[in-house]
Write a protein that holds these residues in place. Structure first.
Motif, PDB file in Angstrom:
ATOM      1  N   ALA A   1       4.585 -17.561  -1.573  1.00  0.00           N
ATOM      2  CA  ALA A   1       4.401 -18.963  -1.191  1.00  0.00           C
ATOM      3  C   ALA A   1       3.664 -19.061   0.145  1.00  0.00           C
ATOM      4  CB  ALA A   1       5.756 -19.661  -1.104  1.00  0.00           C
TER       5      ALA A   1
ATOM      6  N   GLY B   1      -0.334 -18.441   2.146  1.00  0.00           N
ATOM      7  CA  GLY B   1      -1.635 -19.108   1.996  1.00  0.00           C
ATOM      8  C   GLY B   1      -2.197 -18.947   0.596  1.00  0.00           C
ATOM      9  N   ALA B   2      -2.234 -17.700   0.095  1.00  0.00           N
ATOM     10  CA  ALA B   2      -2.803 -17.463  -1.240  1.00  0.00           C
ATOM     11  C   ALA B   2      -1.899 -18.068  -2.311  1.00  0.00           C
ATOM     12  CB  ALA B   2      -2.984 -15.965  -1.469  1.00  0.00           C
TER      13      ALA B   2
ATOM     14  N   ASN C   1       9.499 -16.717  -4.748  1.00  0.00           N
ATOM     15  CA  ASN C   1       9.204 -16.129  -3.437  1.00  0.00           C
ATOM     16  C   ASN C   1      10.424 -15.400  -2.901  1.00  0.00           C
ATOM     17  OD1 ASN C   1       7.334 -15.776  -1.298  1.00  0.00           O
ATOM     18  ND2 ASN C   1       8.507 -17.239  -0.055  1.00  0.00           N
ATOM     19  N   ARG C   2      10.173 -14.383  -2.051  1.00  0.00           N
ATOM     20  CA  ARG C   2      11.282 -13.657  -1.418  1.00  0.00           C
ATOM     21  C   ARG C   2      12.189 -14.661  -0.710  1.00  0.00           C
ATOM     22  NH1 ARG C   2       9.583  -9.364   3.062  1.00  0.00           N
ATOM     23  NH2 ARG C   2       8.614 -11.253   3.890  1.00  0.00           N
ATOM     24  N   THR C   3      11.566 -15.554   0.075  1.00  0.00           N
ATOM     25  CA  THR C   3      12.328 -16.614   0.734  1.00  0.00           C
ATOM     26  C   THR C   3      12.328 -17.821  -0.208  1.00  0.00           C
ATOM     27  OG1 THR C   3      11.321 -15.784   2.748  1.00  0.00           O
ATOM     28  CG2 THR C   3      12.552 -17.846   2.949  1.00  0.00           C
TER      29      THR C   3
ATOM     30  N   LYS D   1      11.105 -21.500   0.652  1.00  0.00           N
ATOM     31  CA  LYS D   1       9.647 -21.760   0.726  1.00  0.00           C
ATOM     32  C   LYS D   1       9.093 -22.015  -0.666  1.00  0.00           C
ATOM     33  CE  LYS D   1       8.062 -18.672   4.254  1.00  0.00           C
ATOM     34  NZ  LYS D   1       6.957 -17.787   4.504  1.00  0.00           N
TER      35      LYS D   1
ATOM     36  N   THR E   1       0.698 -13.138  -5.421  1.00  0.00           N
ATOM     37  CA  THR E   1       0.000 -13.427  -4.159  1.00  0.00           C
ATOM     38  C   THR E   1       0.790 -12.882  -2.984  1.00  0.00           C
ATOM     39  OG1 THR E   1       1.049 -15.533  -3.651  1.00  0.00           O
ATOM     40  CG2 THR E   1      -0.818 -15.615  -5.169  1.00  0.00           C
TER      41      THR E   1
ATOM     42  N   ALA F   1      -3.645 -10.680  -6.679  1.00  0.00           N
ATOM     43  CA  ALA F   1      -4.611 -10.993  -5.613  1.00  0.00           C
ATOM     44  C   ALA F   1      -4.902  -9.766  -4.756  1.00  0.00           C
ATOM     45  CB  ALA F   1      -4.070 -12.128  -4.734  1.00  0.00           C
TER      46      ALA F   1
HETATM   47  P1  NAP Z   1       0.787 -14.880   3.797  1.00  0.00           P
HETATM   48  O1  NAP Z   1       0.444 -16.309   3.968  1.00  0.00           O
HETATM   49  O2  NAP Z   1       1.224 -14.078   4.966  1.00  0.00           O
HETATM   50  O3  NAP Z   1       1.944 -14.808   2.650  1.00  0.00           O
HETATM   51  C1  NAP Z   1       2.569 -13.594   2.322  1.00  0.00           C
HETATM   52  C2  NAP Z   1       3.481 -13.789   1.096  1.00  0.00           C
HETATM   53  O4  NAP Z   1       3.932 -12.487   0.685  1.00  0.00           O
HETATM   54  C3  NAP Z   1       4.733 -14.620   1.378  1.00  0.00           C
HETATM   55  O5  NAP Z   1       5.062 -15.355   0.234  1.00  0.00           O
HETATM   56  C4  NAP Z   1       5.796 -13.536   1.660  1.00  0.00           C
HETATM   57  O6  NAP Z   1       7.109 -13.960   1.351  1.00  0.00           O
HETATM   58  C5  NAP Z   1       5.374 -12.468   0.677  1.00  0.00           C
HETATM   59  N1  NAP Z   1       5.833 -11.139   1.086  1.00  0.00           N
HETATM   60  C6  NAP Z   1       5.399 -10.417   2.148  1.00  0.00           C
HETATM   61  N2  NAP Z   1       6.047  -9.230   2.170  1.00  0.00           N
HETATM   62  C7  NAP Z   1       6.887  -9.208   1.124  1.00  0.00           C
HETATM   63  C8  NAP Z   1       7.821  -8.251   0.620  1.00  0.00           C
HETATM   64  N3  NAP Z   1       7.988  -7.077   1.213  1.00  0.00           N
HETATM   65  N4  NAP Z   1       8.505  -8.567  -0.503  1.00  0.00           N
HETATM   66  C9  NAP Z   1       8.325  -9.733  -1.117  1.00  0.00           C
HETATM   67  N5  NAP Z   1       7.463 -10.690  -0.686  1.00  0.00           N
HETATM   68  C10 NAP Z   1       6.757 -10.421   0.416  1.00  0.00           C
HETATM   69  O7  NAP Z   1      -0.456 -14.072   3.186  1.00  0.00           O
HETATM   70  P2  NAP Z   1      -1.585 -14.617   2.176  1.00  0.00           P
HETATM   71  O8  NAP Z   1      -2.754 -15.115   2.927  1.00  0.00           O
HETATM   72  O9  NAP Z   1      -0.952 -15.527   1.194  1.00  0.00           O
HETATM   73  O10 NAP Z   1      -2.025 -13.249   1.468  1.00  0.00           O
HETATM   74  C11 NAP Z   1      -1.120 -12.586   0.598  1.00  0.00           C
HETATM   75  C12 NAP Z   1      -1.829 -11.461  -0.133  1.00  0.00           C
HETATM   76  O11 NAP Z   1      -2.907 -11.983  -0.917  1.00  0.00           O
HETATM   77  C13 NAP Z   1      -2.445 -10.421   0.796  1.00  0.00           C
HETATM   78  O12 NAP Z   1      -2.219  -9.141   0.250  1.00  0.00           O
HETATM   79  C14 NAP Z   1      -3.918 -10.743   0.768  1.00  0.00           C
HETATM   80  O13 NAP Z   1      -4.726  -9.588   0.990  1.00  0.00           O
HETATM   81  C15 NAP Z   1      -4.093 -11.262  -0.646  1.00  0.00           C
HETATM   82  N6  NAP Z   1      -5.262 -12.154  -0.745  1.00  0.00           N
HETATM   83  C16 NAP Z   1      -6.274 -11.765  -1.568  1.00  0.00           C
HETATM   84  C17 NAP Z   1      -7.390 -12.556  -1.696  1.00  0.00           C
HETATM   85  C18 NAP Z   1      -8.507 -12.103  -2.603  1.00  0.00           C
HETATM   86  O14 NAP Z   1      -9.599 -12.634  -2.462  1.00  0.00           O
HETATM   87  N7  NAP Z   1      -8.253 -11.199  -3.525  1.00  0.00           N
HETATM   88  C19 NAP Z   1      -7.504 -13.777  -1.000  1.00  0.00           C
HETATM   89  C20 NAP Z   1      -6.427 -14.172  -0.165  1.00  0.00           C
HETATM   90  C21 NAP Z   1      -5.308 -13.328  -0.049  1.00  0.00           C
HETATM   91  P3  NAP Z   1       8.049 -14.682   2.462  1.00  0.00           P
HETATM   92  O15 NAP Z   1       7.657 -16.120   2.445  1.00  0.00           O
HETATM   93  O16 NAP Z   1       9.423 -14.440   1.990  1.00  0.00           O
HETATM   94  O17 NAP Z   1       7.745 -14.015   3.783  1.00  0.00           O
END
Ligand code: NAP
Length: 512
Positions: free
Chosen positions: A366, A368-369, A388-390, A393, A428, A456
């Motif tokens: 939950a 940005g992606a 989502n883990r949390t 959210k 995501t 993603a």
């Molecule tokens: P973000 O806003 O920091 O969100 C991270 C998400 O991952 C949150 O929902 C978080 O849950 C969860 N999370 C993190 N660590 C975890 C764990 N150990 N176990 C379970 N859930 C976990 O990051 P974001 O911008 O959304 O990006 C997330 C991923 O998408 C990244 O790997 C990024 O590289 C990828 N991405 C790829 C593209 C592409 O073009 N392919 C574009 C954008 C992003 P909580 O809320 O519980 O912390």
């Protein structure tokens, strides 16, 4: 050393810097200088002779008198440039006599007078004063190097170089990753030269790109005062593949002199935007952690960016009007999922209804992606479950969707507490990304409930989640399609042209 000079020549350098203070066996200056400068001459490579004392950040520990005598000797041997520190330049210049006498005696050599600040970047007024003082001491070329504590320091240096270049040759650089734009954009802003390292291990100052990057990625030779600047704003940003794919596509389309795309290590998005040197900075890609701040800083935003509450793209609207914010993350991912569904007989992509309409999509994450994908799937008529883990959210995000979705915890999904028909699983979260590529956000059995699974994460391409899904017979969609798709849409917004998607994909996958 001549080997390195040859390497530099082959890499496309026009001039090399000879740092005498780095030499280990520089015992007979007269003989050694003649040999080295003669060797460079034979290669057709002019050189800058620098003998930097420790009091100005160099390696030379001895007295200044023999050091300055050595620089004078380099002029006698016909070095194209010598570099002398501003603080001692009056002594050096006095020893060379009047300008007229100097030009007569050392017609082959220009004197660079330089000043280095290893702590920070002075105020604009102080920098202007410094440039004037360096010129007044008789410098043929003014050089000042500061340290970038913030990306705005580099932007100020670029403005000062542009302004001062009207009154004579100037080199103005901001050291460190936060000042890297000053090195990459030197030709655009009128810099006399910029420095590149033969390899990342052979940098002579922090933040120095390699010659290969300067020549082939940022294409210094194609830059002019009219070149427009694009960039990726993030923190961290040095790992980003965006400069490679955007510059690659721009080059392929013959737009190398019109645009250059650079990395920008930014702490404070607002301060960065306010410090841009001019309106030639026409487009920005935005990544973690600035997507929210980018939306807030924009003068306008498209509806999708506003509903997702995050922007990954800013495009300049027009003279004095600021930027318009977009979010290209969601469309790229949704289109690649739709395409995979259509290719596998699950409804047609493109015209008419989306193959996602009426399907149940589970979005893991939950952040940005996650927000982008959840809004995207809902906009295509899917019913969305956010896991989502949390869990809070997930619930909050699900409530904002139109129509509202359902929010659950990742644990609920893993334990089978989420019933009903499930169709598409979208990861995501960052779970499964290198170096933790043995991990998956959900237990293996979960994937067998889905017909399509998208991740993603694209490093690695085939994550554990996708490997599990393939084993369970699901159609899998890899994350590079989202990365390339979001970049391609940005490229269209920046240039109003169609990029070479195949080339972009090859670059992301390391095939080019
Ligand atoms: P973000 O806003 O920091 O969100 C991270 C998400 O991952 C949150 O929902 C978080 O849950 C969860 N999370 C993190 N660590 C975890 C764990 N150990 N176990 C379970 N859930 C976990 O990051 P974001 O911008 O959304 O990006 C997330 C991923 O998408 C990244 O790997 C990024 O590289 C990828 N991405 C790829 C593209 C592409 O073009 N392919 C574009 C954008 C992003 P909580 O809320 O519980 O912390």
């Amino acid at each position: 050393m001549l080997e390195e000079a040859r390497e530099a020549k082959e890499a496309g350098c026009d001039v090399v810097e000879l740092r005498l203070d780095f030499l280990e066996d520089f015992e007979e200056p007269g003989r050694d200088l003649e040999e080295m400068i003669g060797g460079f001459d034979a290669l057709g490579l002019p050189c800058v002779v620098t003998y930097r004392p420790s009091w100005e950040g160099g390696q030379y520990e001895g007295d200044d008198a023999p050091r300055l005598a050595t620089l004078k000797m380099a002029m006698e041997v016909g070095a194209a440039y010598v570099d002398v520190e501003f603080l001692i330049a009056p002594v050096f210049m006095a020893a060379l006599g009047s300008k007229e006498a100097r030009l007569k005696a050392y017609s082959k050599t220009k004197v660079i007078v330089s000043s280095h600040d290893y702590e920070g970047t002075a105020s604009d007024e102080d920098l202007r004063r410094l440039v004037r003082a360096i010129r007044a001491v008789g410098a043929d070329v003014v050089k000042f190097a500061t340290t970038g504590q913030d990306v705005s320091d580099g932007n100020r240096v670029l403005s000062i170089v542009k302004e001062a270049s009207a009154s004579g040759p100037i080199i103005g650089l901001c050291m460190g990753e936060k000042g890297q734009a000053t090195r990459i954009l030197a030709p655009k802003y009128g810099g006399f030269l910029t420095f590149g390292a033969l390899s990342p291990e052979r940098q002579s100052a922090p933040g120095q790109p390699t010659i290969d990057q300067l020549k082939n990625l940022y294409r210094l030779d194609s830059q002019s005062a009219d070149t427009k600047v694009l960039g990726i704003v993030g923190n961290p940003v040095s790992h980003s593949k965006s400069p490679a794919i955007h510059n690659g596509a721009l080059g392929r389309a013959g737009l190398a002199s019109e645009y250059v795309y650079i990395p920008l290590l930014v702490d404070d998005f607002d301060r960065f935007v306010r410090s841009l040197p001019d309106e030639d900075w026409v487009g920005l890609s935005v990544t973690i952690p600035h997507k929210g701040a980018a939306l807030a800083a924009a003068a306008e935003a498209d509806e999708v960016a506003r509903s997702i509450a995050a922007a990954n793209t800013l495009v300049r609207i027009g003279e004095g009007k600021g930027f318009k914010a977009y979010n290209t993350d969601w469309l790229a991912a949704i289109v690649s999922i739709e395409q995979a569904m259509a290719d596998n007989g699950m409804g047609a992509a493109g015209a008419g209804a989306s193959p996602l309409a009426g399907k149940t999509v589970v979005v893991l994450g939950a952040g940005g992606a996650g927000r982008a994908l959840a809004f995207g799937a809902a906009s295509r008529g899917a019913s969305v479950i956010v896991a989502n883990r949390t869990a809070e959210k997930a619930v909050a995000l699900a409530e904002q969707l139109q129509p509202a979705g359902r929010g659950v915890s990742l644990a609920d999904l893993g334990s089978g507490a989420v019933g009903g028909d499930l169709d598409v699983l979208v990861n995501t979260t960052s779970v499964g990304m290198q170096p933790n590529d043995g991990e998956s956000p959900v237990p293996e059995h979960v994937t067998s409930s889905f017909k399509v699974v998208f991740d993603a994460v694209y490093t690695p391409l085939h994550t554990k989640l996708l490997r599990d899904a393939e084993k369970a017979g699901a159609v899998v969609v890899t994350g590079e399609k989202m990365f390339v798709g979001q970049a391609a849409e940005q490229y269209r917004l920046f240039t109003q042209q169609e990029p070479d998607i195949e080339l972009m994909t090859d670059i992301v996958l390391g095939r080019k």
